[in-house]
Design a protein around this motif. Structure first.
Motif, PDB file in Angstrom:
ATOM      1  N   VAL A  73      27.566  28.846  21.697  1.00  0.00           N
ATOM      2  CA  VAL A  73      26.705  27.681  21.954  1.00  0.00           C
ATOM      3  C   VAL A  73      27.512  26.569  22.617  1.00  0.00           C
ATOM      4  CG1 VAL A  73      25.096  28.167  20.064  1.00  0.00           C
ATOM      5  CG2 VAL A  73      27.168  26.849  19.603  1.00  0.00           C
ATOM      6  N   THR A  78      23.267  22.467  19.191  1.00  0.00           N
ATOM      7  CA  THR A  78      22.603  23.754  19.457  1.00  0.00           C
ATOM      8  C   THR A  78      22.828  24.709  18.298  1.00  0.00           C
ATOM      9  OG1 THR A  78      23.015  23.427  21.804  1.00  0.00           O
ATOM     10  CG2 THR A  78      22.338  25.627  21.132  1.00  0.00           C
ATOM     11  N   SER A  81      20.500  24.012  15.602  1.00  0.00           N
ATOM     12  CA  SER A  81      19.115  24.391  15.912  1.00  0.00           C
ATOM     13  C   SER A  81      18.871  25.895  15.699  1.00  0.00           C
ATOM     14  CB  SER A  81      18.764  24.000  17.350  1.00  0.00           C
ATOM     15  OG  SER A  81      19.367  24.908  18.256  1.00  0.00           O
ATOM     16  N   CYS A 127      31.371  27.660  19.228  1.00  0.00           N
ATOM     17  CA  CYS A 127      31.369  26.810  20.419  1.00  0.00           C
ATOM     18  C   CYS A 127      32.753  26.917  21.052  1.00  0.00           C
ATOM     19  CB  CYS A 127      31.061  25.367  20.004  1.00  0.00           C
ATOM     20  SG  CYS A 127      31.097  24.191  21.354  1.00  0.00           S
ATOM     21  N   GLU A 138      26.546  26.364  29.450  1.00  0.00           N
ATOM     22  CA  GLU A 138      25.710  25.203  29.778  1.00  0.00           C
ATOM     23  C   GLU A 138      24.776  25.509  30.945  1.00  0.00           C
ATOM     24  OE1 GLU A 138      28.959  21.799  28.401  1.00  0.00           O
ATOM     25  OE2 GLU A 138      28.552  22.135  30.543  1.00  0.00           O
ATOM     26  N   ASP A 141      22.035  27.804  30.068  1.00  0.00           N
ATOM     27  CA  ASP A 141      21.077  27.046  29.264  1.00  0.00           C
ATOM     28  C   ASP A 141      20.365  27.920  28.224  1.00  0.00           C
ATOM     29  OD1 ASP A 141      19.930  24.658  28.522  1.00  0.00           O
ATOM     30  OD2 ASP A 141      18.220  24.857  29.900  1.00  0.00           O
ATOM     31  N   PRO A 143      21.655  30.243  24.447  1.00  0.00           N
ATOM     32  CA  PRO A 143      22.785  30.684  23.621  1.00  0.00           C
ATOM     33  C   PRO A 143      23.204  32.082  24.049  1.00  0.00           C
ATOM     34  CG  PRO A 143      20.755  30.509  22.311  1.00  0.00           C
ATOM     35  CD  PRO A 143      20.399  30.092  23.697  1.00  0.00           C
TER      36      PRO A 143
END
Ligand code: TXA
Ligand code: MG
Length: 343
Positions: A73, A78, A81, A127, A138, A141, A143
């Motif tokens: 992520v 993120t 989430s 991460c 990124e 966009d 995971p």
């Protein structure tokens, strides 16, 4: 049938341009597989929210469906989430160690497909700090589910050149940004238990975790309703094709050689010695290859998998490795060596 070659992207570590990485990000969004560098090892990535794409990872690696994947992520937000519950310990660790080489296991949220978690109640989240991995995730966009980009059970690739042909041919796109900084996989920490449970020692040490959230439990000491086993932590793993024989001291390497390696040398074929420190190199017997490893755990970890890959490529049948000291800073290296040596 002609094999479709993956699109290969070469870029620097520090300044990945969006234009250069965009084809890889699009491949991920379209359900393709992308091999990419992280600060630990190369990963074989797919959109974690696309079960079909994730299934292709298992097929390419020959990985058992019972072994869950790490989801990469761009941020702690993120990660949160994707979790059903985000414990304080997860937030504290993420604040201090992300982006970086530690994976946190938490209760999974409803958006995470079964295939990613192997049907289990938890999801592993990480991460990464590698600028190329970060920017790729990124731009995609989504995971990104990514195990190490090796055939299941084999040594993880720490450079583009060590990606196996079967892995390459399964990829829509491959990103080459040179060698990985750490060279050993991330630390995997289960934060559904209190204290957290160290499932896999790795690039972040036990002491670093202890300084932030207190000493983690070891995997065998875990108890309680959230007892989570990590399927990938059992048995032979991280192994080269050659047989790995571990010895505690250079003298033991000598004895191993004299007592049994020499005796059945023809069966064992070419023998390599992997020792530590220049001095020990004088005390070991003749081998087809002798590799002297660094005395610093970080530097040793960075080189280990590349050395195993190169000795395999050189046709060694047996690799005798002098184990580094049994101290906390060597935990991850010793763990990988032990697994490489299991038959
Ligand atoms: O450094 C790394 O972590 C690399 C890079 C690519 O990020 N990835 C990596 O993934 O090493 P993999 O799949 O080779 O190893 C992940 C380990 C496996 O042993 C797996 O069993 C464990 O993490 N794991 C994944 N999800 C889990 C979960 N929900 N609960 C417990 N263990 C889990
Ligand atoms: Mg792996």
């Amino acid at each position: 049938m002609a094999r479709i070659e993956p699109h290969i992207i070469r870029c620097g570590v520090l300044t990945p341009s969006d234009e250069v990485l965009l084809p890889a990000a699009i491949a991920l969004r379209q359900g393709g597989l992308v091999a990419f560098p992280t600060e630990t090892v190369y990963g074989l990535g797919a959109n974690a929210l696309d079960p079909e794409a994730v299934r292709r990872i298992f097929a390419a690696k020959g990985r058992p469906a019972t072994n869950p994947l790490i989801v990469h992520v761009p941020s702690a937000a993120t990660a949160r989430s994707l979790a059903a519950h985000w414990p304080d310990a997860a937030q504290t660790l993420a604040d201090r160690l992300w982006p970086g080489p530690i994976t946190l296991v938490v209760l999974r949220g409803p958006s995470v497909p079964d295939v990613v978690t192997a049907g289990g109640p938890t999801v592993a989240l990480r991460c990464p700090s590698h600028p190329v991995a970060r920017r790729l995730i990124e731009l995609a966009d989504v995971p990104v589910a990514a195990p190490s980009a090796n055939v299941s059970g084999h040594v993880s690739p720490t450079r583009f050149e060590h990606l196996a042909p079967n892995i390459l041919s399964a990829c829509r796109c491959v990103v080459d940004a040179g060698p990985c900084e750490f060279g050993l996989e991330s630390t995997v920490l289960d934060v559904t238990t209190s204290p957290p449970t160290l499932l896999r020692p790795g690039a972040v040490t036990r002491q670093e975790i202890a300084e932030i959230v207190g000493s983690p439990a070891s995997v065998n000491a875990t108890a309680g309703p959230h007892k989570v086993r990590s399927p990938g932590m059992h048995g032979r793993h991280y192994a080269p094709r050659a047989q790995v024989v571990l010895v505690e001291t250079p003298a033991a390497a000598r004895d191993a050689s004299a007592d049994n390696l020499e005796a059945d040398r023809s069966d064992r074929g070419k023998i390599a010695f992997v020792v530590q420190g220049e001095r020990s190199a004088d005390t070991i017997p003749q081998a087809h290859r002798t590799v002297v490893m660094p005395d610093d755990p970080r530097a040793y970890g960075r080189r280990l998998y590349a050395v195993l890959q190169e000795l395999d490529a050189d046709g060694m049948e047996t690799i005798v490795v002098q184990l580094p000291p049994d101290t906390p800073d060597w935990e991850a290296v010793r763990d990988r060596l032990r697994r490489a040596a299991l038959r």
